[in-house]
Design an enzyme around this catalytic site. Structure first.
Site, short mmCIF file in Angstrom:
data_model
loop_
_atom_site.label_atom_id
_atom_site.label_comp_id
_atom_site.label_asym_id
_atom_site.label_seq_id
_atom_site.Cartn_x
_atom_site.Cartn_y
_atom_site.Cartn_z
N SER A 156 0.85 -1.20 0.00
CA SER A 156 0.00 0.00 0.00
C SER A 156 0.87 1.24 0.00
CB SER A 156 -0.85 -0.04 1.27
OG SER A 156 -1.44 1.20 1.50
N TYR A 164 -2.09 -1.04 10.93
CA TYR A 164 -2.31 -1.61 9.59
C TYR A 164 -1.11 -1.26 8.68
CZ TYR A 164 -3.88 -1.92 4.76
OH TYR A 164 -3.95 -2.19 3.41
N LYS A 201 2.09 -3.60 6.73
CA LYS A 201 2.53 -3.59 5.33
C LYS A 201 4.04 -3.36 5.25
CE LYS A 201 -1.44 -4.45 3.50
NZ LYS A 201 -1.72 -5.78 2.97
P1 NAD Z 1 -10.88 -7.59 1.19
O1 NAD Z 1 -11.12 -7.64 2.65
O2 NAD Z 1 -12.05 -7.42 0.28
O3 NAD Z 1 -10.09 -8.90 0.73
C1 NAD Z 1 -9.25 -9.64 1.57
C2 NAD Z 1 -9.69 -11.08 1.47
O4 NAD Z 1 -8.83 -11.90 2.26
C3 NAD Z 1 -11.11 -11.30 1.98
O5 NAD Z 1 -11.82 -12.04 1.03
C4 NAD Z 1 -10.93 -12.11 3.29
O6 NAD Z 1 -12.00 -13.00 3.50
C5 NAD Z 1 -9.61 -12.81 3.01
N1 NAD Z 1 -8.81 -13.13 4.20
C6 NAD Z 1 -8.38 -12.27 5.16
N2 NAD Z 1 -7.62 -12.94 6.06
C7 NAD Z 1 -7.58 -14.23 5.66
C8 NAD Z 1 -6.95 -15.39 6.16
N3 NAD Z 1 -6.22 -15.39 7.28
N4 NAD Z 1 -7.09 -16.55 5.46
C9 NAD Z 1 -7.83 -16.60 4.34
N5 NAD Z 1 -8.44 -15.53 3.82
C10 NAD Z 1 -8.32 -14.36 4.47
O7 NAD Z 1 -9.78 -6.45 0.94
P2 NAD Z 1 -9.24 -5.84 -0.42
O8 NAD Z 1 -9.62 -4.41 -0.45
O9 NAD Z 1 -9.53 -6.71 -1.56
O10 NAD Z 1 -7.68 -5.88 -0.11
C11 NAD Z 1 -6.85 -6.92 -0.57
C12 NAD Z 1 -5.43 -6.63 -0.15
O11 NAD Z 1 -5.04 -5.37 -0.68
C13 NAD Z 1 -5.22 -6.55 1.36
O12 NAD Z 1 -3.97 -7.10 1.66
C14 NAD Z 1 -5.21 -5.06 1.61
O13 NAD Z 1 -4.48 -4.72 2.76
C15 NAD Z 1 -4.52 -4.55 0.36
N6 NAD Z 1 -4.81 -3.15 0.05
C16 NAD Z 1 -6.12 -2.74 -0.06
C17 NAD Z 1 -6.39 -1.42 -0.35
C18 NAD Z 1 -7.81 -0.91 -0.43
O14 NAD Z 1 -8.02 0.30 -0.34
N7 NAD Z 1 -8.80 -1.77 -0.64
C19 NAD Z 1 -5.33 -0.50 -0.53
C20 NAD Z 1 -4.03 -0.96 -0.42
C21 NAD Z 1 -3.77 -2.30 -0.12
C1 WQD Z 2 -9.50 9.53 1.09
C2 WQD Z 2 -9.66 11.02 1.34
C3 WQD Z 2 -9.98 11.62 3.65
C4 WQD Z 2 -13.90 9.80 4.18
C5 WQD Z 2 -6.85 4.59 3.30
C6 WQD Z 2 -5.77 3.83 4.01
C7 WQD Z 2 -4.70 3.40 3.07
C8 WQD Z 2 -5.29 2.65 1.87
C9 WQD Z 2 -6.46 3.36 1.28
C10 WQD Z 2 -5.08 0.30 2.30
C11 WQD Z 2 -8.90 11.49 2.58
C12 WQD Z 2 -11.19 11.96 2.81
C13 WQD Z 2 -12.72 10.22 3.61
C14 WQD Z 2 -14.86 10.79 4.58
C15 WQD Z 2 -13.39 12.51 3.79
N1 WQD Z 2 -5.76 1.36 2.23
N2 WQD Z 2 -12.46 11.55 3.42
N3 WQD Z 2 -14.55 12.09 4.35
O1 WQD Z 2 -7.07 7.79 3.84
O2 WQD Z 2 -6.18 7.80 1.51
O3 WQD Z 2 -6.27 5.71 2.70
O4 WQD Z 2 -7.39 3.75 2.28
O5 WQD Z 2 -3.91 0.12 2.24
O6 WQD Z 2 -3.82 2.60 3.77
O7 WQD Z 2 -5.20 4.67 5.01
O8 WQD Z 2 -8.40 6.75 1.94
O9 WQD Z 2 -10.75 6.72 1.29
O10 WQD Z 2 -10.17 6.86 3.76
O11 WQD Z 2 -9.77 8.83 2.29
O12 WQD Z 2 -13.17 13.70 3.62
O13 WQD Z 2 -15.93 10.49 5.12
O14 WQD Z 2 -11.05 11.28 1.61
O15 WQD Z 2 -9.72 12.62 4.58
O16 WQD Z 2 -8.40 12.75 2.29
P1 WQD Z 2 -6.94 7.12 2.56
P2 WQD Z 2 -9.84 7.22 2.35
#
Ligand code: NAD
Ligand code: WQD
Length: 329
Positions: free
Chosen positions: A126, A151, A155
């Site tokens: 991330s 969190y 990462k």
């Molecule tokens: P998500 O929760 O939809 O998907 C994660 C999946 O992993 C789920 O289906 C959950 O059931 C499964 N899971 C969790 N722990 C498990 C375990 N111990 N064993 C088996 N299955 C397990 O989340 P997502 O948004 O698809 O995110 C996927 C990956 O991307 C995560 O590692 C997350 O940290 C990373 N990521 C997400 C975002 C975002 O904004 N969505 C941003 C950056 C990084």
């Molecule tokens: C985006 C912008 C808020 C909600 C998070 C995690 C990051 C990554 C992505 C996994 C920001 C603003 C939001 C609201 C608002 N995930 N906001 N009102 O903070 O960039 O990142 O998700 O790895 O690790 O920290 O994403 O969607 O929460 O916010 O004004 O009700 O929207 O302040 O500027 P963020 P977000």
């Protein structure tokens, strides 16, 4: 046909990636205990590809269960490791849950890889690893700052674990994934109340919330609201296919930013959603959210060149698909 084990493959980003892997000719096996998703995503994948997909219900932190998966699946060409918890807010309240699952699952996967001579892993990292970067757009050489949440810390730790292991790895550092598949058959099925911007906007549009609070309009940005790099989840999913092709040909340790390279403010995001979906979103300006970064967007030169990947979808299309998913789910 190359066989790829996809942990967390029934989740939001995972399900979109499964569709792209199959389209590209890979044979993915989903490993997911459905702790934060729904079986509906697996049904949705099968409807999109018009075929069955293999799903193994296993917890990646359980070495015994994962040994069984590896031994029964035979030769595996690579792993894509999505399985993790992802709520920043929850990680502050319950850090141990995040250390156990996010670090614990990678530890087990790496051990199984060693024991079964599987070399290649793509890891879901991330942009949160950078904290507030000194230089924008941020590139892959930027130092990791102190994590803003447990969190984020998981990462950073997981990327270090990959470096000290003898696997070949690609860490994909996602920026802000948004939107859904155009079929609306798969999407984010997380049980948690959303805390990310775009799902919250969509909840306002449908009437689950009266208004959205914009967290601060006094930042040092053109309209005073924070800037992020919002990437369509279908584009993000495709980057995993490119990364797997790359990893099979190139050994070693790699990290790539996956974003659009374009900074979008919170107000611009709200307006883009309103315009493409032809509706009005109520918002009010509130105080800053603690831990928020003022501005971050990706330098995408490396991923463009090395993975031959670039985003194809525009912000408006992502906002349309986010609204379509909200109406459907
Ligand atoms: P998500 O929760 O939809 O998907 C994660 C999946 O992993 C789920 O289906 C959950 O059931 C499964 N899971 C969790 N722990 C498990 C375990 N111990 N064993 C088996 N299955 C397990 O989340 P997502 O948004 O698809 O995110 C996927 C990956 O991307 C995560 O590692 C997350 O940290 C990373 N990521 C997400 C975002 C975002 O904004 N969505 C941003 C950056 C990084
Ligand atoms: C985006 C912008 C808020 C909600 C998070 C995690 C990051 C990554 C992505 C996994 C920001 C603003 C939001 C609201 C608002 N995930 N906001 N009102 O903070 O960039 O990142 O998700 O790895 O690790 O920290 O994403 O969607 O929460 O916010 O004004 O009700 O929207 O302040 O500027 P963020 P977000």
């Amino acid at each position: 046909m190359r066989k790829i084990l996809v942990t967390g493959g029934a989740g939001y980003i995972g399900s979109h990636t499964i569709v792209e892997l199959i389209t590209a000719g890979y044979t993915p096996i989903i490993v997911d205990n459905l702790c934060n998703t729904s079986h509906k995503n697996i049904d949705g994948i099968e409807s999109i590809i018009d075929a069955k997909v293999k799903w193994r219900n296993a917890d990646c932190t359980n070495k015994y269960a994962m040994d069984k998966v590896f031994s029964e699946e035979g030769k595996i060409d690579g792993i894509i490791h999505f399985a993790a918890h992802k709520s920043v807010e929850e990680s502050v309240k319950n850090p141990q849950k995040y250390y156990d699952n996010n670090i614990g699952s990678l530890k087990v996967v790496l051990k199984c890889m060693q024991e079964n001579e599987v070399k290649n892993i793509i890891f879901s990292s991330s942009c949160t690893v950078y904290g507030m970067p000194d230089v924008l757009p941020v590139d892959e050489n930027a130092p990791f700052k102190k994590a803003e949440s447990p969190y984020g810390e998981t990462k950073q730790i997981c990327e270090e674990m990959l470096k000290s292991d003898n696997c070949n790895s690609v860490a994909l550092r996602y920026f802000n994934p948004i939107g859904s598949h155009p079929t609306t058959l798969i999407g984010d099925c997380s049980a948690d109340r959303p805390s990310n911007l775009v799902p919250i906007i969509a909840e306002c549009a449908i009437g689950k919330r009266e208004y959205i609070t914009i967290f601060g309009d006094d930042y040092n940005t053109p309209d005073g609201t924070c800037i992020r790099d919002y990437i369509h989840v279908v584009d993000l999913a495709k980057s995993h296919v490119k990364a797997m092709e790359f990893l099979i040909k190139n050994r070693g340790k790699h990290a790539f930013n996956v974003g659009t390279g374009i900074g979008v403010s919170v107000l611009e995001a709200v307006k883009a959603f309103e315009k493409i979906n032809n509706l009005k979103i109520n918002y009010s300006i509130g105080p800053r959210r603690s831990g928020d970064i003022e501005e971050i967007y990706a330098n995408v030169n490396l991923v463009n060149i090395k993975l031959d990947w670039e985003p194809k979808e525009i912000l408006e299309k992502a906002m349309k698909s986010a609204w379509d998913w909200e109406k459907k789910k």
